[in-house]
Design an enzyme around this catalytic site. Structure first.
Site, short mmCIF file in Angstrom:
data_model
loop_
_atom_site.label_atom_id
_atom_site.label_comp_id
_atom_site.label_asym_id
_atom_site.label_seq_id
_atom_site.Cartn_x
_atom_site.Cartn_y
_atom_site.Cartn_z
N CYS A 27 6.64 1.64 -5.68
CA CYS A 27 6.53 2.92 -4.96
C CYS A 27 6.34 4.08 -5.93
CB CYS A 27 7.77 3.16 -4.11
SG CYS A 27 8.10 1.88 -2.89
N GLU A 48 13.27 -7.89 5.57
CA GLU A 48 13.33 -7.47 4.17
C GLU A 48 13.91 -6.06 4.10
OE1 GLU A 48 9.75 -7.99 2.01
OE2 GLU A 48 9.34 -9.99 2.83
N ARG A 94 5.75 -11.56 7.56
CA ARG A 94 4.89 -12.08 6.51
C ARG A 94 4.11 -13.31 6.95
NH1 ARG A 94 5.11 -10.18 1.35
NH2 ARG A 94 6.81 -8.73 0.89
N HIS A 133 9.26 -0.77 -9.80
CA HIS A 133 9.31 -0.05 -8.54
C HIS A 133 7.88 0.40 -8.23
CE1 HIS A 133 13.60 -0.21 -8.67
NE2 HIS A 133 13.71 0.61 -9.72
N GLU A 151 1.30 -3.30 -0.71
CA GLU A 151 1.41 -4.75 -0.59
C GLU A 151 0.87 -5.23 0.75
OE1 GLU A 151 4.73 -8.30 -1.19
OE2 GLU A 151 5.38 -6.23 -0.97
N ASP A 199 -8.89 -4.19 -2.67
CA ASP A 199 -9.65 -5.17 -3.45
C ASP A 199 -10.69 -5.81 -2.53
OD1 ASP A 199 -10.57 -6.84 -5.39
OD2 ASP A 199 -8.90 -8.25 -5.27
#
Length: 831
Positions: A799, A506, A477, A797, A517, A574
């Site tokens: 997903c 993670e 990250r 969730h 994400e 975006d």
């Protein structure tokens, strides 16, 4: 009723006009004994079984009746009392011509026509020897189609008409009085209920192409002179459009019997193909017929199909003329014509159960003919700036339900290049249909690449792992951009595999949420000012490529790859690029084979294109072009361009020694042209080329050829409309019911939130704040119950687009907990 001579696929025809081996009124010496020749139209047809012994027969071409005995024919008078005698259409092959199903029927309905003596006159179709020409000046006599030596006798339709009748001579010239007179006649018919005169007018007007032109054509003074060019005819159809509109509007509101009369006359006009016409009068007549409102009814589709066939049979020069003429139509009437043809395609593709249409096996040419005419309309619409209709008005959403991949493979098949496919006319396919094709094509490519990897592993006697089927991106990250660059650079051969993302440290298993994400965070970081790759323009709220080229070309390539991966994996991004960016991405839509070929270059960019990025600069250029004073003395400009990026002003020469060349009234248009090309093409060519190649390295597919730039933008960025009511309609519930109090409270709270929080909710539950193509009604969304944990925040969730909602006691608690959750959500698990 007499029996019609006809057969299905075994019918043979031959013309024996003007002599030959076949004698008029007798069977051909070379034909079989079951072949007969009509004494009126001289067409030889083969008798079907059961008709060889009949004495009284009707020709399926012209409707003439005659006797048949021992292969001898003799003409007998036609039955003038038969109201359908003029609806006898010829039988020809089914590859785009009139079919045998047209004999004796009109769109699947029998047409009832009042008695001829009541004032309605349906004149028989004229032959080549007696066709009248519209009134025209002597100067134009040599410009007509046909034999130049033949004389025109004028339209002799007025001699038998009374002074009170609507006659064609009243409408042969363009004037407001003729239109007013017609409207007065319409009002009189409406008030009295007597439509005889109106029916007589409609019958005579549409009986032949010559009659149509006689009624609506406007004779220009210079139309016969040498100065009258083809370009003038291209732009002006020389038709009284106001009168056409009035005639069509009155017909739309007329009784059914009037509309059927018009339909019969149009059939006669289509059959009368031997008439002598002036130059381009046939094109004019078909242009008028296409606008006729009778074709909005399904019962008229059989006739409409043949009108479309006549239009498609015109030469290319006439098609170009029609494209120009369609632009002259009022927007509402152009829209109605598009909708009529779109509905025609839909009903032919999905025919009604009542079998009111001919069998599909005998009318396969209907849809191709309609598609070609729609292509002319689409070309006319695209040629207008701005377009008369939004491109989505040409969409046929019913085609979303055909086998789109079969259409796509048929389009791509090199073995049978002549096949019809809807993909040949992509303007008819909705963005939803194109997304389906792109997705299925991407899945097909993923399977092929994964299969090749598996075969390669087996060939090397290695044990295959599940990872070989995916493009695995493993990043930290805190080092998102450099890690992503490294992963993509080292895994170029895997870009067409299914994407799977994991964050170091993670415990997330990517089922789609982590991929969303990763895209979201990477796009957000790479557009930060410290990278210097893109410049944000607050007046337009969009990004454009940095002219200073602060970022490396490798990073521009990464952005292109990201956009390609997003489209390839159906992820919404975006991004805030102007629409010209997507036009450049499709210039060309397929990467050229030569590395030296120019890519991503927009031809002739406009000030409007620049206004999407820099509206203030675009305004200044417009003022420069309009300035009436001395540009050189008052403005003091030279052939240089200055732009500000990150608080720095940079100046560039637009041409060699541009700083010494003043901008004057004479060369200011050149200055504006060079300025636009420099900002939108030249100055960013290297950056955009890397961006372009990155995008196409993933999305390389012929399916891109079908897309408009606006559609590429929608596939990348999604729909801008957020409609929670549509989302509510498609929501599924687990351990909840739609009428439960908590669910009612939830939707009340969510719809009352401001737009910014609603987008955060979408991001919290789906991993993206963008709406997919097709709107929120196309989404999958589920709400599940969290039991005995009222103190907990809602969970999601991403997903699976699933919200886990505790059973809160009231609206206030639900609202507070929901806002906390959606405002503090990033990463996998709790942080």
């Amino acid at each position: 009723m007499t029996d019609a001579v006809h057969s299905e696929d075994t019918t043979t025809t031959s013309n024996s006009r003007g002599g030959g081996s076949n004698a008029i009124g007798s069977s051909s010496n070379n034909s079989r004994s079951d072949s007969v020749t009509c004494p009126s139209c001289h067409v030889t047809v083969t008798l079907s079984k059961g008709l060889e012994s009949r004495r009284r027969l009707v020709c399926p071409y012209c409707g003439a009746t005659y006797s048949h005995h021992d292969s001898q024919l003799r003409a007998v008078p036609s039955d003038r009392s038969d109201p359908l005698r003029h609806l006898r259409l010829p039988i020809v092959d089914g590859a785009g011509n009139i079919g045998s199903f047209m004999v004796g029927r009109l769109g699947g309905l029998s047409v009832g026509v009042p008695d001829v003596n009541s004032g309605v006159m349906i004149r028989p179709g004229s032959t080549g020897s007696c066709t009248s020409l519209p009134p025209i000046s002597k100067d134009q006599e040599n410009s007509r189609e046909g034999n130049p030596g033949e004389e025109s006798s004028g339209l002799g339709v007025n001699s038998a008409a009374s002074d009170n009748d609507l006659v064609l001579s009243q409408y042969s010239e363009s004037s407001s009085a003729t239109r007013e007179e017609f409207l007065q006649a319409v009002n009189q018919a409406t008030q009295t209920g007597n439509y005889n005169n109106l029916m007589r007018f409609y019958s005579r007007t549409f009986e032949t192409y010559a009659d149509i032109c006689s009624t609506f054509k406007v004779i220009k003074e210079n139309s016969a002179s040498s100065e009258y060019s083809t370009t003038d005819l291209m732009e002006d159809p020389e038709l009284n459009m106001e009168l056409i509109y009035s005639v069509n509007d009155a017909l739309r509101n007329s009784p059914t019997v009037v509309q059927k009369t018009v339909l019969k006359s149009i059939v006669n006009a289509l059959l009368d193909d031997k008439q002598k016409l002036y130059v381009k009068d046939k094109v004019r007549a078909l242009f008028v017929i296409l606008q006729n409102p009778v074709f909005t009814a399904q019962s008229s589709y059989t006739v409409l199909a043949h009108v479309l066939r006549h239009v498609t049979a015109l030469p290319n020069s006439d098609h170009q003329m029609l494209v120009h003429w369609f632009r002259t139509l009022e927007v509402g009437r152009l829209r109605m014509l598009v909708r009529t043809l779109t509905q025609f395609v839909t009903i032919r593709q999905f025919p009604p159960a009542d079998r009111s249409l001919p069998p599909l096996s005998k009318s396969k040419w209907w849809i191709p003919a309609a598609a070609r005419v729609l292509a002319l309309l689409n070309a006319a619409n695209n040629g207008c700036q701005p377009a008369l209709l939004h491109y989505s008005e040409f969409y046929n959403s019913a085609l979303d339900h055909v086998d789109l991949m079969q259409e796509y493979w048929r389009w791509q098949s090199p073995d049978r290049p002549g096949q019809f496919s809807y993909c040949q006319y992509p303007f008819m396919l909705s963005i939803v249909a194109k997304r389906i094709i792109l997705t299925k094509d991407a899945e097909h490519q993923m399977i092929l690449v994964a299969r090749r990897s598996l075969v390669a592993k087996v060939a090397r006697h290695q044990t295959p792992q599940i990872d070989i089927f995916f493009l695995n991106i493993n990043v930290r990250r805190n080092h998102l951009v450099p890690d992503s660059l490294k992963e993509i650079a080292t895994k170029q051969k895997d870009l067409k595999k299914k994407l799977r993302v994991s964050f170091v440290g993670e415990p997330g298993l990517d089922m789609g949420g982590l991929t969303k994400e990763w895209f979201l965070l990477l796009i957000r970081d790479i557009f930060q000012p410290e990278y210097g790759m893109f410049v944000y323009y607050p007046n337009s709220r969009c990004y454009w490529f940095s002219l200073a080229q602060q970022g490396s070309l490798r990073e521009y390539n990464l952005i292109g790859v990201l956009m390609g991966l997003a489209v390839y994996n159906s992820i919404i991004l975006d991004l805030h690029f102007p629409s010209i960016c997507y036009r450049k991405l499709l210039s060309p839509p397929v990467v050229p084979p030569l590395d030296s070929a120019a890519v991503g270059v927009t031809r002739d960019p406009t000030i409007d294109d620049l206004a999407e990025i820099m509206p203030d600069v675009a305004h200044g250029l417009r003022e420069l072009l309009k300035y009436e004073g001395s540009v050189e003395e008052d403005m003091g400009l030279s052939f240089q361009a200055s732009l500000q990026e990150y608080d720095r002003i940079m100046t560039y020469n637009l041409k060699e020694n541009g700083e010494h060349i003043p901008v004057t009234n004479d060369n200011r248009e050149e200055y504006v042209r060079l300025y636009l090309d420099w900002v939108l093409n030249t100055a960013i060519y290297a950056q955009f080329r890397a961006f372009y190649l990155g995008f196409h390295s993933v999305t390389a597919s012929n399916a891109l050829i079908m897309l408009r730039p606006e559609e590429v933008e929608m596939l990348v960025c999604g729909s801008p409309t957020l409609d929670l009511h549509e989302l509510r309609k498609v929501t599924e519930y687990d351990d909840y019911r739609p009428d439960d109090r908590v669910i009612q409270d939830f939707w009340f709270v969510l719809t009352s939130l401001p737009l910014e929080l609603q987008k955060k909710f979408l991001l919290f539950t789906t991993g993206s704040d963008r709406i997919p193509v097709g709107g929120m009604g196309e989404m999958y969304f589920k709400i599940s119950k969290m039991r005995d944990r009222e103190e907990n925040l809602p969970e999601a969730h991403t997903c699976f687009n699933q919200l886990i909602l505790p059973e809160y006691p009231n609206k206030d608690v639900l609202k507070r907990k929901l806002i906390i959750a959606i405002s503090n959500a990033e990463g996998f698990g709790l942080e």
